[in-house]
Write a protein that holds these residues in place. Structure first.
Motif, mmCIF file in Angstrom:
data_model
loop_
_atom_site.group_PDB
_atom_site.id
_atom_site.type_symbol
_atom_site.label_atom_id
_atom_site.label_comp_id
_atom_site.label_asym_id
_atom_site.label_seq_id
_atom_site.Cartn_x
_atom_site.Cartn_y
_atom_site.Cartn_z
ATOM 1 N N ARG A 41 -24.333 -9.073 -9.723
ATOM 2 C CA ARG A 41 -23.505 -8.326 -8.762
ATOM 3 C C ARG A 41 -23.167 -9.212 -7.574
ATOM 4 N NH1 ARG A 41 -28.642 -6.813 -7.203
ATOM 5 N NH2 ARG A 41 -28.945 -6.719 -4.957
ATOM 6 N N THR A 42 -22.053 -8.918 -6.939
ATOM 7 C CA THR A 42 -21.602 -9.655 -5.767
ATOM 8 C C THR A 42 -21.558 -8.710 -4.583
ATOM 9 O OG1 THR A 42 -20.279 -11.154 -7.123
ATOM 10 C CG2 THR A 42 -19.703 -11.023 -4.802
ATOM 11 N N GLU A 43 -22.075 -9.185 -3.445
ATOM 12 C CA GLU A 43 -22.052 -8.400 -2.205
ATOM 13 C C GLU A 43 -21.405 -9.231 -1.112
ATOM 14 O OE1 GLU A 43 -25.474 -6.035 -1.110
ATOM 15 O OE2 GLU A 43 -26.429 -6.577 -3.008
ATOM 16 N N MET A 44 -20.914 -8.550 -0.077
ATOM 17 C CA MET A 44 -20.205 -9.228 1.006
ATOM 18 C C MET A 44 -20.458 -8.491 2.308
ATOM 19 S SD MET A 44 -17.242 -9.067 3.094
ATOM 20 C CE MET A 44 -16.260 -7.800 2.374
ATOM 21 N N VAL A 45 -20.560 -9.271 3.390
ATOM 22 C CA VAL A 45 -20.621 -8.688 4.728
ATOM 23 C C VAL A 45 -19.612 -9.448 5.600
ATOM 24 C CG1 VAL A 45 -22.559 -10.114 5.509
ATOM 25 C CG2 VAL A 45 -22.111 -7.947 6.617
ATOM 26 N N PRO A 46 -18.711 -8.731 6.278
ATOM 27 C CA PRO A 46 -17.775 -9.408 7.179
ATOM 28 C C PRO A 46 -18.512 -9.968 8.395
ATOM 29 C CG PRO A 46 -17.145 -7.100 6.813
ATOM 30 C CD PRO A 46 -18.489 -7.303 6.220
ATOM 31 N N VAL A 47 -18.050 -11.083 8.899
ATOM 32 C CA VAL A 47 -18.675 -11.701 10.078
ATOM 33 C C VAL A 47 -18.650 -10.737 11.263
ATOM 34 C CG1 VAL A 47 -18.450 -13.569 11.772
ATOM 35 C CG2 VAL A 47 -18.290 -14.075 9.337
ATOM 36 N N VAL A 48 -17.605 -9.954 11.405
ATOM 37 C CA VAL A 48 -17.524 -9.013 12.539
ATOM 38 C C VAL A 48 -18.626 -7.959 12.486
ATOM 39 C CG1 VAL A 48 -15.059 -9.348 12.929
ATOM 40 C CG2 VAL A 48 -15.824 -7.539 11.403
ATOM 41 N N ALA A 49 -19.216 -7.725 11.308
ATOM 42 C CA ALA A 49 -20.291 -6.741 11.174
ATOM 43 C C ALA A 49 -21.665 -7.334 11.465
ATOM 44 C CB ALA A 49 -20.274 -6.137 9.775
ATOM 45 N N ILE A 50 -21.756 -8.663 11.588
ATOM 46 C CA ILE A 50 -23.044 -9.314 11.818
ATOM 47 C C ILE A 50 -23.391 -9.250 13.303
ATOM 48 C CG2 ILE A 50 -24.324 -11.478 11.666
ATOM 49 C CD1 ILE A 50 -22.504 -12.236 9.301
ATOM 50 N N SER A 51 -24.598 -8.740 13.598
ATOM 51 C CA SER A 51 -25.006 -8.611 14.998
ATOM 52 C C SER A 51 -25.978 -9.703 15.427
ATOM 53 C CB SER A 51 -25.619 -7.235 15.252
ATOM 54 O OG SER A 51 -26.710 -7.012 14.390
ATOM 55 N N ALA A 52 -26.722 -10.288 14.478
ATOM 56 C CA ALA A 52 -27.682 -11.332 14.836
ATOM 57 C C ALA A 52 -28.064 -12.152 13.611
ATOM 58 C CB ALA A 52 -28.933 -10.718 15.452
ATOM 59 N N ILE A 53 -28.538 -13.367 13.887
ATOM 60 C CA ILE A 53 -29.048 -14.283 12.872
ATOM 61 C C ILE A 53 -30.437 -14.715 13.325
ATOM 62 C CG2 ILE A 53 -28.723 -16.531 11.737
ATOM 63 C CD1 ILE A 53 -26.538 -14.500 11.073
ATOM 64 N N MET A 54 -31.389 -14.693 12.400
ATOM 65 C CA MET A 54 -32.738 -15.153 12.718
ATOM 66 C C MET A 54 -33.218 -16.080 11.607
ATOM 67 S SD MET A 54 -34.568 -11.667 14.123
ATOM 68 C CE MET A 54 -34.480 -10.876 12.540
ATOM 69 N N THR A 55 -34.069 -17.027 11.968
ATOM 70 C CA THR A 55 -34.699 -17.893 10.978
ATOM 71 C C THR A 55 -36.191 -17.961 11.265
ATOM 72 O OG1 THR A 55 -34.339 -19.901 12.287
ATOM 73 C CG2 THR A 55 -32.652 -19.357 10.652
ATOM 74 N N GLY A 56 -36.940 -18.235 10.225
ATOM 75 C CA GLY A 56 -38.376 -18.388 10.403
ATOM 76 C C GLY A 56 -39.026 -18.810 9.103
ATOM 77 N N LYS A 57 -40.217 -19.343 9.208
ATOM 78 C CA LYS A 57 -40.948 -19.822 8.038
ATOM 79 C C LYS A 57 -41.556 -18.644 7.286
ATOM 80 C CE LYS A 57 -43.914 -23.558 6.723
ATOM 81 N NZ LYS A 57 -45.303 -23.721 6.536
ATOM 82 N N THR A 58 -41.497 -18.710 5.957
ATOM 83 C CA THR A 58 -42.129 -17.685 5.136
ATOM 84 C C THR A 58 -43.507 -18.181 4.708
ATOM 85 O OG1 THR A 58 -41.257 -18.523 3.044
ATOM 86 C CG2 THR A 58 -39.881 -16.945 4.244
ATOM 87 N N ALA A 59 -44.233 -17.349 4.010
ATOM 88 C CA ALA A 59 -45.592 -17.698 3.584
ATOM 89 C C ALA A 59 -45.624 -18.778 2.506
ATOM 90 C CB ALA A 59 -46.298 -16.450 3.069
ATOM 91 N N ASN A 60 -44.535 -18.949 1.760
ATOM 92 C CA ASN A 60 -44.553 -19.882 0.638
ATOM 93 C C ASN A 60 -43.834 -21.202 0.931
ATOM 94 O OD1 ASN A 60 -41.945 -19.042 0.639
ATOM 95 N ND2 ASN A 60 -41.889 -18.327 -1.452
ATOM 96 N N SER A 61 -43.879 -21.662 2.167
ATOM 97 C CA SER A 61 -43.277 -22.939 2.588
ATOM 98 C C SER A 61 -41.755 -22.953 2.518
ATOM 99 C CB SER A 61 -43.832 -24.115 1.768
ATOM 100 O OG SER A 61 -45.212 -24.208 1.966
ATOM 101 N N LYS A 62 -41.148 -21.810 2.366
ATOM 102 C CA LYS A 62 -39.690 -21.699 2.429
ATOM 103 C C LYS A 62 -39.321 -21.137 3.802
ATOM 104 C CE LYS A 62 -38.296 -22.833 -1.761
ATOM 105 N NZ LYS A 62 -37.279 -23.817 -2.031
ATOM 106 N N TRP A 63 -38.024 -21.011 4.044
ATOM 107 C CA TRP A 63 -37.549 -20.456 5.306
ATOM 108 C C TRP A 63 -36.734 -19.209 5.044
ATOM 109 C CZ3 TRP A 63 -37.902 -22.150 10.505
ATOM 110 C CH2 TRP A 63 -38.856 -23.170 10.685
ATOM 111 N N SER A 64 -36.765 -18.308 5.978
ATOM 112 C CA SER A 64 -36.031 -17.060 5.904
ATOM 113 C C SER A 64 -34.830 -17.150 6.845
ATOM 114 C CB SER A 64 -36.958 -15.920 6.324
ATOM 115 O OG SER A 64 -36.275 -14.707 6.330
#
Length: 103
Positions: A41-64
């Motif tokens: 399946r394909t999903e989409m969100v318009p940039v105008v609908a985005i209110s914030a962006i966050m990043t952070g480290k996950t438990a498995n050495s990846k990033w969120s």
């Protein structure tokens, strides 16, 4: 470009979304992701609908890389380099959408 869909993506990357592999594309006016699997399946969100962006480290050495909208939180689990590349692009796109337009 009123009425035309922008076809050139600013960034493309692989991510995990809800535990499933997804191919993500960031366009100047939207973020699109396709989740692979038996029922792709394909999903989409318009940039105008985005209110914030966050990043952070996950438990498995990846990033969120978290995209917040009014009614939804989309978490893309990615490598640190992708999170560090995608977050500023999205933040800039959000800022451009919020900037006043000169007439």
């Amino acid at each position: 470009m009123c009425g035309r869909v922008r076809k050139v993506s600013l960034l493309q990357f692989q991510a995990r979304v809800n535990g499933r592999t997804a191919h993500v594309k960031i366009f100047p006016n939207r973020v699109v992701w396709t989740v692979a699997g038996a029922s792709s399946r394909t999903e989409m969100v318009p940039v105008v609908a985005i209110s914030a962006i966050m990043t952070g480290k996950t438990a498995n050495s990846k990033w969120s890389l978290v995209v917040l909208t009014n009614g939804k939180m989309i978490e893309f689990v990615v490598d640190k380099a992708i999170a560090e590349q995608a977050a500023p692009i999205l933040q800039e796109l959000i800022a451009e959408q919020a900037a006043p337009v000169d007439i």
